[in-house]
Design a protein around this motif. Structure first.
Motif, PDB file in Angstrom:
ATOM      1  N   GLN A 178      38.167  42.096  47.989  1.00  0.00           N
ATOM      2  CA  GLN A 178      37.572  42.004  46.661  1.00  0.00           C
ATOM      3  C   GLN A 178      36.098  42.377  46.698  1.00  0.00           C
ATOM      4  OE1 GLN A 178      38.363  38.665  43.936  1.00  0.00           O
ATOM      5  NE2 GLN A 178      36.161  38.280  43.865  1.00  0.00           N
ATOM      6  N   ALA A 179      35.369  41.823  47.658  1.00  0.00           N
ATOM      7  CA  ALA A 179      33.924  42.053  47.701  1.00  0.00           C
ATOM      8  C   ALA A 179      33.583  43.524  47.949  1.00  0.00           C
ATOM      9  CB  ALA A 179      33.293  41.172  48.781  1.00  0.00           C
ATOM     10  N   ILE A 180      34.346  44.186  48.790  1.00  0.00           N
ATOM     11  CA  ILE A 180      34.059  45.580  49.121  1.00  0.00           C
ATOM     12  C   ILE A 180      34.170  46.480  47.893  1.00  0.00           C
ATOM     13  CG2 ILE A 180      34.994  47.577  50.377  1.00  0.00           C
ATOM     14  CD1 ILE A 180      35.572  45.576  52.703  1.00  0.00           C
ATOM     15  N   ASN A 186      39.140  44.089  38.795  1.00  0.00           N
ATOM     16  CA  ASN A 186      39.483  43.031  39.746  1.00  0.00           C
ATOM     17  C   ASN A 186      40.287  41.991  38.977  1.00  0.00           C
ATOM     18  OD1 ASN A 186      38.550  42.070  42.676  1.00  0.00           O
ATOM     19  ND2 ASN A 186      38.726  40.269  41.378  1.00  0.00           N
ATOM     20  N   ALA A 187      41.420  41.589  39.517  1.00  0.00           N
ATOM     21  CA  ALA A 187      42.299  40.639  38.816  1.00  0.00           C
ATOM     22  C   ALA A 187      42.815  39.607  39.805  1.00  0.00           C
ATOM     23  CB  ALA A 187      43.471  41.375  38.168  1.00  0.00           C
ATOM     24  N   ASN A 188      42.539  38.341  39.527  1.00  0.00           N
ATOM     25  CA  ASN A 188      43.001  37.246  40.370  1.00  0.00           C
ATOM     26  C   ASN A 188      43.933  36.328  39.599  1.00  0.00           C
ATOM     27  OD1 ASN A 188      41.551  37.846  42.758  1.00  0.00           O
ATOM     28  ND2 ASN A 188      39.696  36.941  41.900  1.00  0.00           N
ATOM     29  N   GLU A 189      44.997  35.896  40.267  1.00  0.00           N
ATOM     30  CA  GLU A 189      45.923  34.903  39.737  1.00  0.00           C
ATOM     31  C   GLU A 189      45.984  33.734  40.725  1.00  0.00           C
ATOM     32  OE1 GLU A 189      47.761  34.521  37.024  1.00  0.00           O
ATOM     33  OE2 GLU A 189      47.417  36.434  35.994  1.00  0.00           O
ATOM     34  N   PRO A 190      45.024  32.802  40.632  1.00  0.00           N
ATOM     35  CA  PRO A 190      45.073  31.633  41.508  1.00  0.00           C
ATOM     36  C   PRO A 190      46.148  30.649  41.038  1.00  0.00           C
ATOM     37  CG  PRO A 190      43.187  31.486  40.040  1.00  0.00           C
ATOM     38  CD  PRO A 190      43.823  32.814  39.774  1.00  0.00           C
ATOM     39  N   LEU A 191      46.916  30.130  41.977  1.00  0.00           N
ATOM     40  CA  LEU A 191      48.026  29.239  41.660  1.00  0.00           C
ATOM     41  C   LEU A 191      47.882  27.936  42.442  1.00  0.00           C
ATOM     42  CD1 LEU A 191      50.888  31.896  41.892  1.00  0.00           C
ATOM     43  CD2 LEU A 191      49.942  30.907  39.791  1.00  0.00           C
ATOM     44  N   PRO A 192      48.294  26.827  41.852  1.00  0.00           N
ATOM     45  CA  PRO A 192      48.145  25.552  42.559  1.00  0.00           C
ATOM     46  C   PRO A 192      49.082  25.454  43.751  1.00  0.00           C
ATOM     47  CG  PRO A 192      49.387  25.257  40.525  1.00  0.00           C
ATOM     48  CD  PRO A 192      48.874  26.658  40.499  1.00  0.00           C
ATOM     49  N   ARG A 226      36.236  39.317  37.560  1.00  0.00           N
ATOM     50  CA  ARG A 226      36.876  40.496  36.987  1.00  0.00           C
ATOM     51  C   ARG A 226      36.211  41.804  37.423  1.00  0.00           C
ATOM     52  NH1 ARG A 226      36.128  41.031  31.931  1.00  0.00           N
ATOM     53  NH2 ARG A 226      37.974  42.345  31.681  1.00  0.00           N
ATOM     54  N   GLY A 227      35.274  41.735  38.357  1.00  0.00           N
ATOM     55  CA  GLY A 227      34.514  42.906  38.755  1.00  0.00           C
ATOM     56  C   GLY A 227      33.137  42.884  38.125  1.00  0.00           C
ATOM     57  N   ALA A 228      32.290  43.817  38.551  1.00  0.00           N
ATOM     58  CA  ALA A 228      30.921  43.874  38.032  1.00  0.00           C
ATOM     59  C   ALA A 228      30.481  45.325  37.944  1.00  0.00           C
ATOM     60  CB  ALA A 228      29.973  43.086  38.933  1.00  0.00           C
ATOM     61  N   ARG A 235      33.384  48.712  41.794  1.00  0.00           N
ATOM     62  CA  ARG A 235      33.936  50.074  41.743  1.00  0.00           C
ATOM     63  C   ARG A 235      35.177  50.122  40.861  1.00  0.00           C
ATOM     64  NH1 ARG A 235      34.064  52.112  47.941  1.00  0.00           N
ATOM     65  NH2 ARG A 235      35.467  53.603  46.953  1.00  0.00           N
ATOM     66  N   ALA A 236      35.365  51.263  40.224  1.00  0.00           N
ATOM     67  CA  ALA A 236      36.506  51.461  39.339  1.00  0.00           C
ATOM     68  C   ALA A 236      37.582  52.348  39.950  1.00  0.00           C
ATOM     69  CB  ALA A 236      36.044  52.074  38.016  1.00  0.00           C
ATOM     70  N   ASP A 237      37.337  52.865  41.163  1.00  0.00           N
ATOM     71  CA  ASP A 237      38.335  53.747  41.773  1.00  0.00           C
ATOM     72  C   ASP A 237      39.341  52.991  42.638  1.00  0.00           C
ATOM     73  OD1 ASP A 237      36.415  53.109  43.648  1.00  0.00           O
ATOM     74  OD2 ASP A 237      36.030  55.169  44.302  1.00  0.00           O
ATOM     75  N   VAL A 238      39.107  51.679  42.847  1.00  0.00           N
ATOM     76  CA  VAL A 238      40.064  50.818  43.538  1.00  0.00           C
ATOM     77  C   VAL A 238      40.215  49.551  42.715  1.00  0.00           C
ATOM     78  CG1 VAL A 238      40.582  49.492  45.612  1.00  0.00           C
ATOM     79  CG2 VAL A 238      39.471  51.723  45.815  1.00  0.00           C
ATOM     80  N   LEU A 239      41.417  49.302  42.228  1.00  0.00           N
ATOM     81  CA  LEU A 239      41.709  48.059  41.516  1.00  0.00           C
ATOM     82  C   LEU A 239      42.279  47.070  42.519  1.00  0.00           C
ATOM     83  CD1 LEU A 239      43.381  47.627  38.053  1.00  0.00           C
ATOM     84  CD2 LEU A 239      43.993  46.143  39.950  1.00  0.00           C
ATOM     85  N   TYR A 240      41.653  45.912  42.640  1.00  0.00           N
ATOM     86  CA  TYR A 240      42.144  44.857  43.528  1.00  0.00           C
ATOM     87  C   TYR A 240      42.799  43.767  42.697  1.00  0.00           C
ATOM     88  CZ  TYR A 240      42.332  41.031  46.853  1.00  0.00           C
ATOM     89  OH  TYR A 240      42.772  40.003  47.652  1.00  0.00           O
ATOM     90  N   ALA A 241      44.039  43.419  43.038  1.00  0.00           N
ATOM     91  CA  ALA A 241      44.795  42.397  42.311  1.00  0.00           C
ATOM     92  C   ALA A 241      45.406  41.443  43.326  1.00  0.00           C
ATOM     93  CB  ALA A 241      45.888  43.046  41.460  1.00  0.00           C
ATOM     94  N   SER A 242      45.232  40.148  43.101  1.00  0.00           N
ATOM     95  CA  SER A 242      45.684  39.162  44.082  1.00  0.00           C
ATOM     96  C   SER A 242      46.289  37.947  43.400  1.00  0.00           C
ATOM     97  CB  SER A 242      44.504  38.717  44.952  1.00  0.00           C
ATOM     98  OG  SER A 242      44.880  37.682  45.838  1.00  0.00           O
ATOM     99  N   LEU A 243      47.412  37.452  43.949  1.00  0.00           N
ATOM    100  CA  LEU A 243      47.918  36.130  43.587  1.00  0.00           C
ATOM    101  C   LEU A 243      47.921  35.285  44.842  1.00  0.00           C
ATOM    102  CD1 LEU A 243      51.789  36.207  42.986  1.00  0.00           C
ATOM    103  CD2 LEU A 243      50.542  38.220  43.727  1.00  0.00           C
TER     104      LEU A 243
END
Length: 345
Positions: free
Chosen positions: A204-206, A245-251, A236-238, A210-218
């Motif tokens: 995510q941090a790297i 950038n899209a995160n789906e944190p789950l309990p 969501r990115g900067a 940037r808009a040329d790599v979408l990072y998505a994580s659950l």
């Protein structure tokens, strides 16, 4: 499906790690890859290939050269100072301390270039991590060719490694190296889907701006689960990367239904992005029997994940091995994903 196998992964063979304040037997061990390799061979999933050496340049596209230089010589320096066993960091430059000056002290540099005390640096850590990146580049070549899909079997994993730090068992970020190499080869849009139990903070941090790599994580909610300090839903990115950038944190302990619902939300975002290449950071520590994780997936769910990724229909897909610490189950779980993908293709 062809597999690229990092035969040198066993050079990184830690005996112990710090876990919740105690020194315990290491979870991230060579047997993890050995069990996956046997499962692949038993399933006759496809040809197993070796990587070739592309040098340091592809790694330097995402990692700071000073950090890579440190990794290359760190263990020899540790031993020259009289260090015994594996090396662990013990001090970190937290808030108000400077990080722009590289100290001469080895202990200080260990802290400068690390994020936790649970990632032992061994005699072969650099060799194993370097060849893991080379294996990822070889897998990318296959995915960009006529095959369109490949799996990379390597360890140590990569997604916690940042541009200039190691941690979470990770030293070189294989997904980031492969994504950048794909862009350098002419692709315009790459997506990384991270299904490991733990958020891939390094990846995510790297790419966060940037808009040329979408990072998505659950992943497990960082309020209670490692890496704790990244992986929240509001990240969501900067800058130009805002919205990429899209995160789906789950309990911890969430149901499989909740996990797949989160997957669908991420796949909808990926579909809008329409990547030319989908890189899957394939952690199977979401398994119900994993010793350090708290989700409930089992082989039927892993097969369903593979089928769903096939149905997503990315033009090209590259699977990179990340976590999974129920050693004897990891091979069957990985094969379930890959067979599910092939059956759904």
């Amino acid at each position: 499906m062809k597999t690229v196998y990092n035969e040198r992964h066993g050079q990184h063979a830690a005996t112990h790690e710090f876990f919740r304040g105690r020194l315990v037997p290491a979870f991230e061990v060579p047997a993890r890859a050995d069990y996956v390799l046997k499962a692949l061979q038993d399933a006759r999933l496809g040809e197993i290939l070796s990587p070739v050496d592309r040098g340091l340049a592809p790694l330097e596209r995402v990692h700071a050269p000073a950090y890579l230089r440190f990794l290359q010589g760190a263990f020899a320096e540790w031993r020259a100072l009289g260090g015994e066993g594996d090396a662990f960091p013990a001090v970190w430059p937290v808030r108000t301390l400077r990080t722009d000056v590289e100290p001469k002290s080895f202990a200080a540099r260990m802290g400068l270039y690390s994020m936790d005390s649970g990632t032992p640096l061994t005699a072969g850590s650099w060799d194993a991590a370097y060849w893991g990146a080379q294996a990822s580049l070889a897998g990318l070549d296959i995915a960009l060719g006529e095959e369109k899909t490949a799996y990379v079997l390597t360890r140590p994993p990569g997604h916690h490694a940042g541009a200039d730090f190691f941690g979470g068992y990770c030293f070189v970020n294989n997904a980031a190296v492969a994504a950048q190499a794909a862009l350098d080869a002419g692709l315009q849009k790459v997506a990384i889907l991270d299904v490991d139990y733990h958020h891939g903070n390094g990846t995510q941090a790297i790419f966060y701006e940037r808009a040329d790599v979408l990072y998505a994580s659950l992943h497990g909610d960082p309020q209670t689960e490692y890496p704790f300090f990244l992986g929240h839903a509001d990240e969501r990115g900067a800058g130009t990367g805002l919205g990429f950038n899209a995160n789906e944190p789950l309990p911890a302990g969430c149901s499989n239904e909740a996990w797949f619902a989160a997957l669908e939300r991420l796949l909808a975002r990926l579909a809008d992005y329409a990547p030319e290449l989908l890189i899957v950071s394939l952690g199977v520590d979401t398994y119900g029997g994993d010793p350090i994780s708290h989700f409930k997936l089992d082989r039927p769910e892993f097969a369903a994940l593979g089928r769903r990724l096939a149905a997503f229909g990315a033009p090209r897909t590259l699977f990179l091995q990340e976590g999974g610490y129920a050693t004897e189950a990891i091979g069957l779980n990985v094969v379930a994903v890959l067979q599910g993908f092939e059956s759904g293709s």
